[in-house]
Design a protein around this motif. Structure first.
Motif, PDB file in Angstrom:
ATOM      1  N   ALA A  49       2.771 -15.317   5.807  1.00 20.43           N
ATOM      2  CA  ALA A  49       2.568 -16.535   6.574  1.00 20.43           C
ATOM      3  C   ALA A  49       1.091 -16.666   6.899  1.00 20.43           C
ATOM      4  N   ALA A  50       0.647 -17.919   7.129  1.00 19.98           N
ATOM      5  CA  ALA A  50      -0.773 -18.151   7.364  1.00 19.98           C
ATOM      6  C   ALA A  50      -1.272 -17.359   8.563  1.00 19.98           C
ATOM      7  N   GLY A  51      -0.444 -17.235   9.575  1.00 19.97           N
ATOM      8  CA  GLY A  51      -0.862 -16.523  10.776  1.00 19.97           C
ATOM      9  C   GLY A  51      -0.913 -15.024  10.592  1.00 19.97           C
ATOM     10  N   ASP A  52      -0.259 -14.506   9.508  1.00 22.31           N
ATOM     11  CA  ASP A  52      -0.215 -13.063   9.302  1.00 22.31           C
ATOM     12  C   ASP A  52      -1.402 -12.554   8.503  1.00 22.31           C
ATOM     13  N   ILE A  53      -2.116 -13.453   7.815  1.00 22.09           N
ATOM     14  CA  ILE A  53      -3.174 -13.013   6.911  1.00 22.09           C
ATOM     15  C   ILE A  53      -4.281 -12.302   7.666  1.00 22.09           C
ATOM     16  N   GLU A  54      -4.634 -12.824   8.864  1.00 21.72           N
ATOM     17  CA  GLU A  54      -5.702 -12.189   9.631  1.00 21.72           C
ATOM     18  C   GLU A  54      -5.329 -10.775  10.044  1.00 21.72           C
ATOM     19  N   ASP A  55      -4.011 -10.508  10.200  1.00 21.11           N
ATOM     20  CA  ASP A  55      -3.558  -9.195  10.637  1.00 21.11           C
ATOM     21  C   ASP A  55      -3.390  -8.222   9.480  1.00 21.11           C
ATOM     22  N   ALA A  56      -3.449  -8.707   8.226  1.00 20.85           N
ATOM     23  CA  ALA A  56      -3.242  -7.831   7.072  1.00 20.85           C
ATOM     24  C   ALA A  56      -4.415  -6.867   6.938  1.00 20.85           C
ATOM     25  N   PRO A  57      -4.147  -5.607   6.583  1.00 24.12           N
ATOM     26  CA  PRO A  57      -5.235  -4.642   6.428  1.00 24.12           C
ATOM     27  C   PRO A  57      -6.131  -5.050   5.263  1.00 24.12           C
ATOM     28  N   PRO A  58      -7.419  -4.721   5.319  1.00 25.29           N
ATOM     29  CA  PRO A  58      -8.318  -5.072   4.221  1.00 25.29           C
ATOM     30  C   PRO A  58      -7.885  -4.399   2.936  1.00 25.29           C
ATOM     31  N   ARG A  59      -7.965  -5.124   1.840  1.00 29.29           N
ATOM     32  CA  ARG A  59      -7.552  -4.584   0.551  1.00 29.29           C
ATOM     33  C   ARG A  59      -8.684  -3.761  -0.040  1.00 29.29           C
ATOM     34  N   SER A  60      -8.318  -2.697  -0.720  1.00 26.69           N
ATOM     35  CA  SER A  60      -9.318  -1.842  -1.353  1.00 26.69           C
ATOM     36  C   SER A  60      -9.956  -2.563  -2.529  1.00 26.69           C
ATOM     37  N   ARG A  61     -11.087  -2.051  -3.004  1.00 30.47           N
ATOM     38  CA  ARG A  61     -11.723  -2.643  -4.177  1.00 30.47           C
ATOM     39  C   ARG A  61     -10.824  -2.516  -5.404  1.00 30.47           C
ATOM     40  N   LEU A  62     -10.053  -1.432  -5.474  1.00 29.60           N
ATOM     41  CA  LEU A  62      -9.094  -1.301  -6.580  1.00 29.60           C
ATOM     42  C   LEU A  62      -8.111  -2.460  -6.576  1.00 29.60           C
ATOM     43  N   ALA A  63      -7.575  -2.783  -5.395  1.00 27.32           N
ATOM     44  CA  ALA A  63      -6.589  -3.859  -5.300  1.00 27.32           C
ATOM     45  C   ALA A  63      -7.233  -5.223  -5.531  1.00 27.32           C
ATOM     46  N   ARG A  64      -8.449  -5.401  -5.049  1.00 27.42           N
ATOM     47  CA  ARG A  64      -9.105  -6.704  -5.162  1.00 27.42           C
ATOM     48  C   ARG A  64      -9.608  -6.987  -6.580  1.00 27.42           C
ATOM     49  N   PHE A  65     -10.163  -5.971  -7.235  1.00 28.02           N
ATOM     50  CA  PHE A  65     -10.861  -6.216  -8.490  1.00 28.02           C
ATOM     51  C   PHE A  65     -10.209  -5.580  -9.717  1.00 28.02           C
ATOM     52  N   ARG A  66      -9.269  -4.669  -9.533  1.00 30.86           N
ATOM     53  CA  ARG A  66      -8.646  -4.007 -10.678  1.00 30.86           C
ATOM     54  C   ARG A  66      -7.123  -3.965 -10.535  1.00 30.86           C
ATOM     55  N   GLU A  67      -6.552  -4.973  -9.888  1.00 24.83           N
ATOM     56  CA  GLU A  67      -5.104  -5.006  -9.705  1.00 24.83           C
ATOM     57  C   GLU A  67      -4.406  -5.113 -11.060  1.00 24.83           C
ATOM     58  N   ARG A  68      -3.413  -4.246 -11.263  1.00 22.78           N
ATOM     59  CA  ARG A  68      -2.665  -4.202 -12.524  1.00 22.78           C
ATOM     60  C   ARG A  68      -3.573  -3.921 -13.723  1.00 22.78           C
TER      61      ARG A  68
ATOM     62  N   ASP B  70     -15.305  11.506  -5.463  1.00 26.20           N
ATOM     63  CA  ASP B  70     -16.330  10.774  -4.724  1.00 26.20           C
ATOM     64  C   ASP B  70     -16.396   9.322  -5.188  1.00 26.20           C
ATOM     65  N   VAL B  71     -16.348   9.102  -6.506  1.00 29.03           N
ATOM     66  CA  VAL B  71     -16.379   7.741  -7.041  1.00 29.03           C
ATOM     67  C   VAL B  71     -15.151   6.949  -6.604  1.00 29.03           C
ATOM     68  N   LEU B  72     -13.978   7.575  -6.690  1.00 30.79           N
ATOM     69  CA  LEU B  72     -12.745   6.866  -6.338  1.00 30.79           C
ATOM     70  C   LEU B  72     -12.679   6.537  -4.857  1.00 30.79           C
ATOM     71  N   SER B  73     -13.350   7.332  -4.028  1.00 29.38           N
ATOM     72  CA  SER B  73     -13.356   7.025  -2.593  1.00 29.38           C
ATOM     73  C   SER B  73     -14.086   5.705  -2.322  1.00 29.38           C
ATOM     74  N   PHE B  74     -15.040   5.355  -3.185  1.00 24.34           N
ATOM     75  CA  PHE B  74     -15.675   4.036  -3.096  1.00 24.34           C
ATOM     76  C   PHE B  74     -14.662   2.945  -3.429  1.00 24.34           C
ATOM     77  N   TRP B  75     -13.887   3.145  -4.498  1.00 22.13           N
ATOM     78  CA  TRP B  75     -12.937   2.125  -4.943  1.00 22.13           C
ATOM     79  C   TRP B  75     -11.759   1.969  -3.985  1.00 22.13           C
ATOM     80  N   THR B  76     -11.369   3.041  -3.325  1.00 23.08           N
ATOM     81  CA  THR B  76     -10.255   2.946  -2.373  1.00 23.08           C
ATOM     82  C   THR B  76     -10.718   2.532  -0.982  1.00 23.08           C
ATOM     83  N   GLY B  77     -12.033   2.418  -0.791  1.00 24.29           N
ATOM     84  CA  GLY B  77     -12.553   1.964   0.496  1.00 24.29           C
ATOM     85  C   GLY B  77     -12.668   3.049   1.547  1.00 24.29           C
ATOM     86  N   SER B  78     -12.686   4.310   1.125  1.00 22.80           N
ATOM     87  CA  SER B  78     -12.764   5.415   2.085  1.00 22.80           C
ATOM     88  C   SER B  78     -14.134   5.510   2.747  1.00 22.80           C
TER      89      SER B  78
END
Length: 379
Positions: free
Chosen positions: A78-97, A339-347
């Motif tokens: 829902a539109a009101g839930d988007i602000e509450d959603a946790p930030p997506r990792s770079r993997l999810a944002r840029f390499r999904e599937r 170390d590299v993957l920690s960048f992609w997962t947002g650690s």
């Protein structure tokens, strides 16, 4: 539907008769069943046909949308839930599937902040030196393969072509002692990673034959590479070795592969793709048929050598500047990948280059926007 490049071996392959096959003792593999041997015979017959699929960079770019998920992780909120959603990792944002490319790994190791700029703003145009390097790799590829076109219409057919490239390319390695542009894929520290091995040479190690992985780098000036450049090259080749050896050890998680890339194993291949596969000596009707050939081929191959080779040559005349040999270091590789993957997962937030490597910034197209710019010495 997309047109994709395939290729045929330029050098003649020997007959796939029993006398022409590699001796079993030369290739340390487990005993295979009669059913598997029948599949192996088909794979060896493909080497005699002297052809293998090969995707061009343009074809891979055109096919990217095919392998992406139809919906993002925020769909259905829902539109009101988007602000509450946790930030997506770079993997999810840029390499999904999709899989991370080995070049994603090395670019991140080179400079995490630069990698962030690339993801957010897009890749800058290639420099003249980069174009010359790409042309050189294409030239090396053409020494052993001849490109032809194969039409594909889905992500399943894209992967089928990649697997066929691996199968016939590795047969070329067994018969001719060398092959180039071999795709590999697997799970590394929980993430799917794929890449294309520049060159593999078959060499004698003791009493057996083992593949040696090679990568050729071109340089615009007659200088040897810096330690940072060698470190980046070591990571690249160790990543290829890890992926190759895992495939040979039969650690390819097929079910995970189908689910992660949203692929249908029962997908019926088009007449164009089936016809091309048939011309290589295979009978495949579904995507899973091709994957079966791929897995059996992996079962017949030896692990790669512990020693890896980076070749540096001058762009101007292709003269050899340095051959850098080094040994695979499993612990160092694991630490680097984590170390590299920690960048992609947002650690952690993107790291800037170390002070002693600030010279990298002179070649960065994003330097004017980078916080590192504030600490750079001024003339």
């Amino acid at each position: 539907m997309h047109q994709h490049h395939a290729s045929r071996s330029r050098s003649p392959c020997p007959s796939s008769s029993a006398a022409a096959r590699p001796r079993t003792e030369d290739f340390p593999v487990d005993i295979v069943s009669d059913e598997e041997m029948a599949l192996i015979d088909a794979a060896l017959a493909a080497a005699a046909a002297g052809a293998r699929p090969l995707l061009s960079a343009a074809a891979r770019r055109a096919a990217v949308p095919l392998s992406r998920a139809a919906c993002s992780a925020t769909d259905g909120l829902a539109a009101g839930d988007i602000e509450d959603a946790p930030p997506r990792s770079r993997l999810a944002r840029f390499r999904e599937r999709r899989a991370l490319a080995v070049t994603d790994i090395t670019a991140t190791e080179w400079c995490e902040k630069q990698m962030e700029f690339v993801l957010e703003r897009g890749k800058p145009e290639k420099t003249a030196a980069m174009r010359v390097g790409s042309d050189r790799h294409a030239q090396l590829e053409q020494e052993v393969v001849e490109r032809v076109d194969v039409a594909i219409r889905s992500a399943e057919e894209l992967w089928a072509v990649k697997f066929m490239n691996f199968i016939v390319g590795t047969n070329q390695l067994l018969f001719e002692g060398i092959t180039r542009e071999i795709p590999v894929i697997g799970v590394v520290e929980g993430s799917w990673i794929s890449g294309i091995i520049d060159e593999i040479q078959m060499a004698t190690v003791g009493v057996s034959l083992q593949p040696m992985l090679v990568d050729t780098k071109t340089r615009s000036t007659r200088t040897v590479p810096s330690e940072a450049q060698k470190r980046n090259g070591r990571l690249q080749l160790m990543c290829y070795k890890y992926l190759w050896d895992n495939l040979i050890a039969e650690k390819f998680p097929a079910d995970n592969f189908f689910s992660h890339f949203n692929l249908d194993p029962n997908y019926l291949l088009s007449d164009d793709v089936k016809g091309y596969i048939s011309s290589l000596g295979f009978d495949a009707k579904t995507f899973e048929d091709v994957l079966k050939y791929f897995k059996v081929t992996c079962h017949t191959l030896p692990r790669s050598q512990e020693q890896l080779l980076l070749r540096y040559e001058l762009q101007e005349d292709h003269s050899l500047l340095e051959e850098y040999r080094f040994t695979y270091d499993a612990r160092w590789f694991r630490d680097q990948i984590q170390d590299v993957l920690s960048f992609w997962t947002g650690s952690h937030e993107p790291k800037l280059v170390a002070e002693e490597e600030m010279w990298k910034c002179r070649f960065c197209k994003f330097v004017s926007s980078c916080p590192m710019n504030a600490s750079m010495p001024r003339c």
